[in-house]
Design a protein around this motif. Sequence first.
Motif, PDB file in Angstrom:
ATOM      1  N   MET A   1       0.537  -2.479   8.025  1.00 52.76           N
ATOM      2  CA  MET A   1      -0.778  -1.921   8.224  1.00 52.76           C
ATOM      3  C   MET A   1      -0.718  -0.395   8.214  1.00 52.76           C
ATOM      4  O   MET A   1      -1.606   0.242   7.666  1.00 52.76           O
ATOM      5  CB  MET A   1      -1.380  -2.424   9.534  1.00 52.76           C
ATOM      6  N   GLU A   2       0.364   0.136   8.808  1.00 49.49           N
ATOM      7  CA  GLU A   2       0.508   1.595   8.818  1.00 49.49           C
ATOM      8  C   GLU A   2       0.574   2.142   7.407  1.00 49.49           C
ATOM      9  O   GLU A   2      -0.050   3.158   7.091  1.00 49.49           O
ATOM     10  CB  GLU A   2       1.770   1.997   9.583  1.00 49.49           C
ATOM     11  N   GLU A   3       1.342   1.483   6.547  1.00 53.89           N
ATOM     12  CA  GLU A   3       1.492   1.948   5.178  1.00 53.89           C
ATOM     13  C   GLU A   3       0.170   1.869   4.423  1.00 53.89           C
ATOM     14  O   GLU A   3      -0.174   2.756   3.645  1.00 53.89           O
ATOM     15  CB  GLU A   3       2.576   1.145   4.452  1.00 53.89           C
ATOM     16  N   ALA A   4      -0.588   0.805   4.634  1.00 54.13           N
ATOM     17  CA  ALA A   4      -1.879   0.654   3.963  1.00 54.13           C
ATOM     18  C   ALA A   4      -2.838   1.764   4.388  1.00 54.13           C
ATOM     19  O   ALA A   4      -3.532   2.354   3.549  1.00 54.13           O
ATOM     20  CB  ALA A   4      -2.485  -0.714   4.268  1.00 54.13           C
ATOM     21  N   ILE A   5      -2.871   2.048   5.675  1.00 52.27           N
ATOM     22  CA  ILE A   5      -3.735   3.127   6.171  1.00 52.27           C
ATOM     23  C   ILE A   5      -3.308   4.455   5.554  1.00 52.27           C
ATOM     24  O   ILE A   5      -4.143   5.246   5.113  1.00 52.27           O
ATOM     25  CB  ILE A   5      -3.713   3.165   7.711  1.00 52.27           C
ATOM     26  N   PHE A   6      -2.005   4.694   5.486  1.00 52.25           N
ATOM     27  CA  PHE A   6      -1.490   5.920   4.875  1.00 52.25           C
ATOM     28  C   PHE A   6      -1.913   6.021   3.408  1.00 52.25           C
ATOM     29  O   PHE A   6      -2.332   7.083   2.942  1.00 52.25           O
ATOM     30  CB  PHE A   6       0.034   5.958   4.996  1.00 52.25           C
ATOM     31  N   LEU A   7      -1.826   4.926   2.673  1.00 49.25           N
ATOM     32  CA  LEU A   7      -2.151   4.946   1.244  1.00 49.25           C
ATOM     33  C   LEU A   7      -3.623   5.240   0.971  1.00 49.25           C
ATOM     34  O   LEU A   7      -3.969   5.698  -0.127  1.00 49.25           O
ATOM     35  CB  LEU A   7      -1.750   3.620   0.596  1.00 49.25           C
ATOM     36  N   THR A   8      -4.499   5.004   1.954  1.00 44.13           N
ATOM     37  CA  THR A   8      -5.923   5.296   1.734  1.00 44.13           C
ATOM     38  C   THR A   8      -6.163   6.790   1.515  1.00 44.13           C
ATOM     39  O   THR A   8      -7.202   7.170   1.000  1.00 44.13           O
ATOM     40  CB  THR A   8      -6.800   4.804   2.900  1.00 44.13           C
ATOM     41  N   ARG A   9      -5.207   7.632   1.878  1.00 45.62           N
ATOM     42  CA  ARG A   9      -5.332   9.070   1.624  1.00 45.62           C
ATOM     43  C   ARG A   9      -5.288   9.390   0.141  1.00 45.62           C
ATOM     44  O   ARG A   9      -5.772  10.426  -0.293  1.00 45.62           O
ATOM     45  CB  ARG A   9      -4.197   9.828   2.312  1.00 45.62           C
ATOM     46  N   PHE A  10      -4.669   8.510  -0.641  1.00 41.16           N
ATOM     47  CA  PHE A  10      -4.406   8.804  -2.037  1.00 41.16           C
ATOM     48  C   PHE A  10      -5.185   7.938  -3.018  1.00 41.16           C
ATOM     49  O   PHE A  10      -5.189   8.216  -4.209  1.00 41.16           O
ATOM     50  CB  PHE A  10      -2.901   8.645  -2.318  1.00 41.16           C
ATOM     51  N   GLY A  11      -5.801   6.887  -2.544  1.00 40.17           N
ATOM     52  CA  GLY A  11      -6.524   5.982  -3.435  1.00 40.17           C
ATOM     53  C   GLY A  11      -7.928   5.711  -2.947  1.00 40.17           C
ATOM     54  O   GLY A  11      -8.242   5.902  -1.774  1.00 40.17           O
ATOM     55  N   SER A  12      -8.760   5.254  -3.856  1.00 41.97           N
ATOM     56  CA  SER A  12     -10.136   4.926  -3.476  1.00 41.97           C
ATOM     57  C   SER A  12     -10.212   3.571  -2.785  1.00 41.97           C
ATOM     58  O   SER A  12     -11.168   3.289  -2.071  1.00 41.97           O
ATOM     59  CB  SER A  12     -11.033   4.935  -4.710  1.00 41.97           C
ATOM     60  N   ARG A  13      -9.178   2.731  -3.010  1.00 41.16           N
ATOM     61  CA  ARG A  13      -9.177   1.402  -2.409  1.00 41.16           C
ATOM     62  C   ARG A  13      -7.744   0.923  -2.258  1.00 41.16           C
ATOM     63  O   ARG A  13      -6.902   1.142  -3.126  1.00 41.16           O
ATOM     64  CB  ARG A  13      -9.944   0.434  -3.307  1.00 41.16           C
TER      65      ARG A  13
END
Length: 152
Positions: free
Chosen positions: A1-13
Amino acid sequence: MEEAIFLTRFGSRVTIIHRRDQFRASKIMLERAQKNPKIEFLTDTVVEDVLGKNEVTGLMLHNTKTGRTWDFPVSALFLGIGHIPNAKMFEGQLDTDADGYLKTTNYVFTRVPGVYACGDVTDRRYRQAITAAGTGCMAALEAEKFLEEEGV
């Protein structure tokens, strides 16, 4: 979950694809991910293939409950393998904490002379390839020193 939240900084979804309908993540991290408007969930689903020739263009997904298989367009894929240390084989031989991580002192030393532990089986905080490689190097140096002292 942490990684997914982090990735939202770089992608629209960000879509989390998970093979079951329940998660082992901490309750607070799951709630944060579920509240994030950029994160979507596909449960009971596995990735059967990565599509694209020179770049990722999509995934072939399979729902384990319905049997449905479909192409899912994406521009990137990030794998998360979980956080359960693979140290059961040392059970009863080396000390572990309540979550199964091997206990060490001074980074790599176990309670057994000449036996060293490193990488993700000891690292509950960082769990990164570079830190695993670093502790692997430390363990190798200690093993070499141990063997020299033993005259082997």
